[in-house]
Design an enzyme around this catalytic site. Structure first.
Site, PDB file in Angstrom:
ATOM      1  N   ALA A 149       0.859  -1.185   0.000  1.00 37.41           N
ATOM      2  CA  ALA A 149       0.000   0.000   0.000  1.00 37.41           C
ATOM      3  C   ALA A 149       0.899   1.240   0.000  1.00 37.41           C
ATOM      4  O   ALA A 149       2.116   1.137   0.144  1.00 37.41           O
ATOM      5  CB  ALA A 149      -0.894  -0.012   1.237  1.00 37.41           C
ATOM      6  N   ASN A 151       0.905   3.900   2.152  1.00 39.06           N
ATOM      7  CA  ASN A 151       1.063   4.738   3.348  1.00 39.06           C
ATOM      8  C   ASN A 151       2.395   4.560   4.069  1.00 39.06           C
ATOM      9  O   ASN A 151       2.867   5.494   4.714  1.00 39.06           O
ATOM     10  CB  ASN A 151      -0.119   4.548   4.299  1.00 39.06           C
ATOM     11  N   LYS A 174       5.958  -5.397  -5.484  1.00 41.53           N
ATOM     12  CA  LYS A 174       5.343  -4.311  -6.255  1.00 41.53           C
ATOM     13  C   LYS A 174       4.885  -3.219  -5.297  1.00 41.53           C
ATOM     14  O   LYS A 174       3.950  -3.422  -4.513  1.00 41.53           O
ATOM     15  CB  LYS A 174       4.128  -4.798  -7.055  1.00 41.53           C
ATOM     16  N   PRO A 175       5.528  -2.050  -5.347  1.00 37.77           N
ATOM     17  CA  PRO A 175       5.048  -0.950  -4.498  1.00 37.77           C
ATOM     18  C   PRO A 175       3.762  -0.371  -5.078  1.00 37.77           C
ATOM     19  O   PRO A 175       3.444  -0.598  -6.251  1.00 37.77           O
ATOM     20  CB  PRO A 175       6.185   0.073  -4.591  1.00 37.77           C
ATOM     21  N   GLU A 177       1.303   2.251  -6.774  1.00 36.95           N
ATOM     22  CA  GLU A 177       1.620   3.167  -7.883  1.00 36.95           C
ATOM     23  C   GLU A 177       1.869   4.595  -7.378  1.00 36.95           C
ATOM     24  O   GLU A 177       2.612   5.356  -7.984  1.00 36.95           O
ATOM     25  CB  GLU A 177       0.471   3.169  -8.902  1.00 36.95           C
ATOM     26  N   GLU A 227      -6.537  -2.569   0.559  1.00 34.40           N
ATOM     27  CA  GLU A 227      -7.944  -2.483   0.967  1.00 34.40           C
ATOM     28  C   GLU A 227      -8.591  -3.860   0.978  1.00 34.40           C
ATOM     29  O   GLU A 227      -8.124  -4.786   0.307  1.00 34.40           O
ATOM     30  CB  GLU A 227      -8.697  -1.602  -0.028  1.00 34.40           C
ATOM     31  N   GLU A 248      -3.025  -8.020   4.784  1.00 41.98           N
ATOM     32  CA  GLU A 248      -3.071  -6.955   5.796  1.00 41.98           C
ATOM     33  C   GLU A 248      -3.989  -5.882   5.239  1.00 41.98           C
ATOM     34  O   GLU A 248      -3.592  -5.127   4.341  1.00 41.98           O
ATOM     35  CB  GLU A 248      -1.666  -6.379   6.020  1.00 41.98           C
ATOM     36  N   CYS A 282      -3.580   2.170   8.872  1.00 40.22           N
ATOM     37  CA  CYS A 282      -4.636   1.152   8.841  1.00 40.22           C
ATOM     38  C   CYS A 282      -5.208   0.850  10.224  1.00 40.22           C
ATOM     39  O   CYS A 282      -6.398   0.593  10.373  1.00 40.22           O
ATOM     40  CB  CYS A 282      -4.087  -0.122   8.237  1.00 40.22           C
ATOM     41  N   GLY A 456      -8.100  -9.080   7.655  1.00 40.09           N
ATOM     42  CA  GLY A 456      -6.988  -9.819   7.079  1.00 40.09           C
ATOM     43  C   GLY A 456      -6.800 -11.237   7.543  1.00 40.09           C
ATOM     44  O   GLY A 456      -7.535 -11.758   8.388  1.00 40.09           O
ATOM     45  N   GLU A 460       2.111 -10.424  10.320  1.00 38.22           N
ATOM     46  CA  GLU A 460       3.453  -9.948  10.004  1.00 38.22           C
ATOM     47  C   GLU A 460       4.158  -9.708  11.338  1.00 38.22           C
ATOM     48  O   GLU A 460       3.517  -9.561  12.374  1.00 38.22           O
ATOM     49  CB  GLU A 460       3.384  -8.669   9.167  1.00 38.22           C
TER      50      GLU A 460
HETATM   51  P1  NDP Z   1      -5.115  -0.790  -2.492  1.00 37.74           P
HETATM   52  O1  NDP Z   1      -5.864  -1.996  -2.088  1.00 37.74           O
HETATM   53  O2  NDP Z   1      -5.754   0.139  -3.447  1.00 37.74           O
HETATM   54  O3  NDP Z   1      -3.718  -1.182  -3.160  1.00 37.74           O
HETATM   55  C1  NDP Z   1      -2.774  -1.980  -2.480  1.00 37.74           C
HETATM   56  C2  NDP Z   1      -1.806  -2.568  -3.502  1.00 37.74           C
HETATM   57  O4  NDP Z   1      -2.487  -3.567  -4.273  1.00 37.74           O
HETATM   58  C3  NDP Z   1      -1.268  -1.554  -4.503  1.00 37.74           C
HETATM   59  O5  NDP Z   1       0.067  -1.881  -4.805  1.00 37.74           O
HETATM   60  C4  NDP Z   1      -2.173  -1.787  -5.682  1.00 37.74           C
HETATM   61  O6  NDP Z   1      -1.643  -1.344  -6.896  1.00 37.74           O
HETATM   62  C5  NDP Z   1      -2.334  -3.283  -5.651  1.00 37.74           C
HETATM   63  N1  NDP Z   1      -3.509  -3.809  -6.329  1.00 37.74           N
HETATM   64  C6  NDP Z   1      -4.696  -3.186  -6.535  1.00 37.74           C
HETATM   65  N2  NDP Z   1      -5.563  -4.036  -7.147  1.00 37.74           N
HETATM   66  C7  NDP Z   1      -4.907  -5.207  -7.312  1.00 37.74           C
HETATM   67  C8  NDP Z   1      -5.271  -6.473  -7.872  1.00 37.74           C
HETATM   68  N3  NDP Z   1      -6.486  -6.701  -8.366  1.00 37.74           N
HETATM   69  N4  NDP Z   1      -4.347  -7.456  -7.882  1.00 37.74           N
HETATM   70  C9  NDP Z   1      -3.112  -7.260  -7.358  1.00 37.74           C
HETATM   71  N5  NDP Z   1      -2.719  -6.079  -6.833  1.00 37.74           N
HETATM   72  C10 NDP Z   1      -3.602  -5.067  -6.797  1.00 37.74           C
HETATM   73  O7  NDP Z   1      -4.705  -0.072  -1.139  1.00 37.74           O
HETATM   74  P2  NDP Z   1      -4.062   1.360  -0.948  1.00 37.74           P
HETATM   75  O8  NDP Z   1      -2.737   1.391  -1.625  1.00 37.74           O
HETATM   76  O9  NDP Z   1      -5.083   2.373  -1.315  1.00 37.74           O
HETATM   77  O10 NDP Z   1      -3.785   1.399   0.613  1.00 37.74           O
HETATM   78  C11 NDP Z   1      -4.726   1.780   1.552  1.00 37.74           C
HETATM   79  C12 NDP Z   1      -5.372   0.555   2.185  1.00 37.74           C
HETATM   80  O11 NDP Z   1      -4.377  -0.292   2.725  1.00 37.74           O
HETATM   81  C13 NDP Z   1      -6.294   0.918   3.341  1.00 37.74           C
HETATM   82  O12 NDP Z   1      -7.465   0.147   3.282  1.00 37.74           O
HETATM   83  C14 NDP Z   1      -5.486   0.514   4.557  1.00 37.74           C
HETATM   84  O13 NDP Z   1      -6.265   0.220   5.680  1.00 37.74           O
HETATM   85  C15 NDP Z   1      -4.747  -0.676   4.049  1.00 37.74           C
HETATM   86  N6  NDP Z   1      -3.548  -0.902   4.866  1.00 37.74           N
HETATM   87  C16 NDP Z   1      -3.513  -1.986   5.703  1.00 37.74           C
HETATM   88  C17 NDP Z   1      -2.422  -2.191   6.541  1.00 37.74           C
HETATM   89  C18 NDP Z   1      -2.346  -3.389   7.429  1.00 37.74           C
HETATM   90  O14 NDP Z   1      -1.248  -3.705   7.854  1.00 37.74           O
HETATM   91  N7  NDP Z   1      -3.428  -4.045   7.753  1.00 37.74           N
HETATM   92  C19 NDP Z   1      -1.314  -1.232   6.587  1.00 37.74           C
HETATM   93  C20 NDP Z   1      -1.442  -0.166   5.637  1.00 37.74           C
HETATM   94  C21 NDP Z   1      -2.534   0.002   4.827  1.00 37.74           C
HETATM   95  P3  NDP Z   1      -1.889   0.191  -7.329  1.00 37.74           P
HETATM   96  O15 NDP Z   1      -1.292   1.028  -6.269  1.00 37.74           O
HETATM   97  O16 NDP Z   1      -1.198   0.300  -8.609  1.00 37.74           O
HETATM   98  O17 NDP Z   1      -3.380   0.359  -7.433  1.00 37.74           O
END
Ligand code: NDP
Length: 486
Positions: A149, A151, A174-175, A177, A227, A248, A282, A456, A460
């Site tokens: 994600a 953050n 993959k970080p 985007e 998410e 997560e 999160c 989740g 971790e």
């Molecule tokens: P996203 O779910 O939008 O994206 C997370 C990652 O998944 C990105 O690298 C994204 O790529 C990639 N991705 C998106 N769709 C797919 C797919 N279909 N298949 C494979 N990879 C995919 O989350 P955010 O980046 O918006 O982060 C915020 C979310 O992360 C919040 O809900 C937050 O609560 C959660 N989070 C949870 C944590 C935890 O430890 N539980 C810690 C930190 C955040 P791209 O960026 O290119 O879209």
């Protein structure tokens, strides 16, 4: 970065120039373009998988102690580059430099050190069977995909890479985007520390690049931070080849303040658990339940302390609240604030975008406290991922536990009280993967972290992470005569 100025994928121990399209990554505090980043397509992902396969053969054949030494060396190199990497992380995420310098890079290094130290002592067990014995070997899974994600870009990369690599796996990361700049720096650090080529690879891109990983039959495990909706898609795609998954995901965590709590400590917890990193955390305790007797004084002091928070240029060491990740996300957060007001919550402080001066160019929003909230409001039910706190009144312990658990999420929870019996009784009933008593959002590497319910699967950090990046092979050894009935 190569001579072309484009940030390329890192495959097989080096940047790998490609001809696919690029995307721009922006500074969310100013809207300026920071870099052009290559989108990894099918060819790059295939090259990364092939490199990881070769890297895995070399890495998994090394002893845990050898792997551990390289991870520990990488931790030292990461710390040595703290200033540079913290600045890059601040530019890419909009977080205050005081956070990235003190925490984000160091916590990544802590993780490399912790799992580097564990690598030499990953063991199976011996099972005595009389005239035979059995033992288990703890073996790596193979190639793991890490998907991050936006953050905590460096921290998330380390939280996934360190346990995976300690166990002898290779990784393709993959970080997100929106924050692609620092994961490749981790790859540089690993290479400098002596990690063989192909063991850790980075591919940048959008969801499609992530899907190429989650659907690839040569990858054994996917670890996602993201998410809930993304987690469901990833698990569905991973199911086709029965990959292991660690997810997560999001949260809407309760932070419960009983009326015997130390008020300033509870307010500190609520502020850390809502405004740190502009609320883009999160595990934030965004539903702050305060026992009725304490409510007025809690709110009064909370507002007073929130008013003193310094919103500003993320690169200014005095800044406590930086920018949100970008304009689109800011609009989502502002939309929630408007819905909260429309549903009858009182914004007792904050509630607006910052429009004055240079900050008006960036994605800045004021730390916001909603009072007079009800459990059915959208600001109370849904993950906002911004500096928006909802304060709710409660009367009884049983009541607050029931209300705290009335959410599909289960990432974290906090309890503030001087009554230790009540604290332990309450956390035993809370549906959350991590609970804090009299503090909030502290995530030492030694402590497992992860969610229950929709927040989740898997853990971790801590020794628990080892279970999620290794598998057991059972070996039966006959010592006696073998009787055959045929
Ligand atoms: P996203 O779910 O939008 O994206 C997370 C990652 O998944 C990105 O690298 C994204 O790529 C990639 N991705 C998106 N769709 C797919 C797919 N279909 N298949 C494979 N990879 C995919 O989350 P955010 O980046 O918006 O982060 C915020 C979310 O992360 C919040 O809900 C937050 O609560 C959660 N989070 C949870 C944590 C935890 O430890 N539980 C810690 C930190 C955040 P791209 O960026 O290119 O879209």
């Amino acid at each position: 970065m190569t001579d072309t100025g484009i940030l390329e994928a890192w495959i097989d121990g080096a940047y790998r120039p490609a001809t696919t399209d690029c995307f721009e990554t922006l500074n969310p505090a100013t809207g300026e373009i920071l870099a052009q980043v290559r989108i990894a397509g099918g060819a790059e992902v295939e090259a990364a998988v092939a490199a990881a396969r070769r890297g895995f053969a070399v890495w998994s054949a090394m002893t845990g102690a050898e792997r551990g030494r390289i991870l520990t060396r990488a931790a030292q190199l990461l710390r040595a580059r703290n200033d540079e990497l913290a600045r890059l992380e601040t530019l890419d995420t909009g977080k205050p430099i005081q956070e990235t310098e003190a925490i984000d890079i160091h916590s990544g290094a802590d993780c490399l050190e912790y799992f580097g130290g564990l690598a030499a002592s990953l063991t199976g067990e011996h099972i005595d069977l009389g005239s035979a014995f059995a033992y288990t070997r703890r073996e790596p899974l193979g190639i793991c995909a890490g998907i991050g994600a936006w953050n905590y870009p460096m921290q998330i990369a380390c939280w996934k890479a360190a346990p995976a690599l300690a166990c002898g796996n290779a990784m393709i990361f993959k970080p997100a985007e929106l924050t692609p700049l620092t994961a490749v720096k981790l790859a540089e650090v690993f290479a400098e520390a002596g990690m063989p080529p192909g063991v850790f690879n980075v591919v940048q891109g959008f969801a499609e690049t992530g899907q190429l990983l989650t659907r690839h039959p040569g990858i054994a495990k996917v670890s996602l931070t993201g998410e809930v909706g993304t987690g469901i898609k990833v698990m569905t795609d991973a199911a086709a080849s029965l990959k292991h998954v660690t997810l997560e995901l999001g949260g809407k965590s309760p932070l419960i303040v009983f009326d015997d709590a130390e008020v300033d400590r509870a307010i500190s917890g609520a502020m850390l658990g809502n405004f740190y990193s502009a609320g883009e955390v999160c595990s934030n305790g965004t539903r702050v339940f305060v026992q009725r007797k304490l409510l007025d004084s809690f709110l009064e002091r909370l507002v007073e302390r929130t008013r003193r928070m310094v919103i500003g240029d993320p690169l200014d060491p005095a800044t406590q609240v930086g920018a949100l990740i970008g304009e689109e996300h800011l609009q989502k957060v502002l939309g929630y604030i408007e819905r909260g007001k429309a549903e009858g919550a009182d914004a007792v402080i904050g509630g607006k975008r910052v429009t004055e001066g240079a900050l008006g160019q960036g994605a800045f929003v004021e730390p916001t406290v909603f009072a007079n909230c009800r459990d059915d409001m959208s600001v109370v039910r849904e993950e906002i991922f911004g500096p928006v706190m909802s304060v709710l009144a409660f009367d009884e312990e049983e009541e607050v536990i029931e209300r705290a658990n009335a959410t599909p999420y289960g990432l974290a929870a906090g309890v503030f009280t001087r009554d230790l019996a009540r604290a332990h009784r309450t956390v035993a009933h809370l549906q959350a993967g991590t609970c804090w008593i009299n503090n909030y959002n502290i995530t030492p590497i030694e402590m497992p972290f992860g969610g229950v319910k929709l927040s989740g699967i898997g853990r971790e950090n801590g020794k628990a992470a080892i279970e999620h990046y290794s598998q057991l092979k059972s070996v039966y050894v006959e010592l006696g005569e073998v009787e055959c009935p045929y």
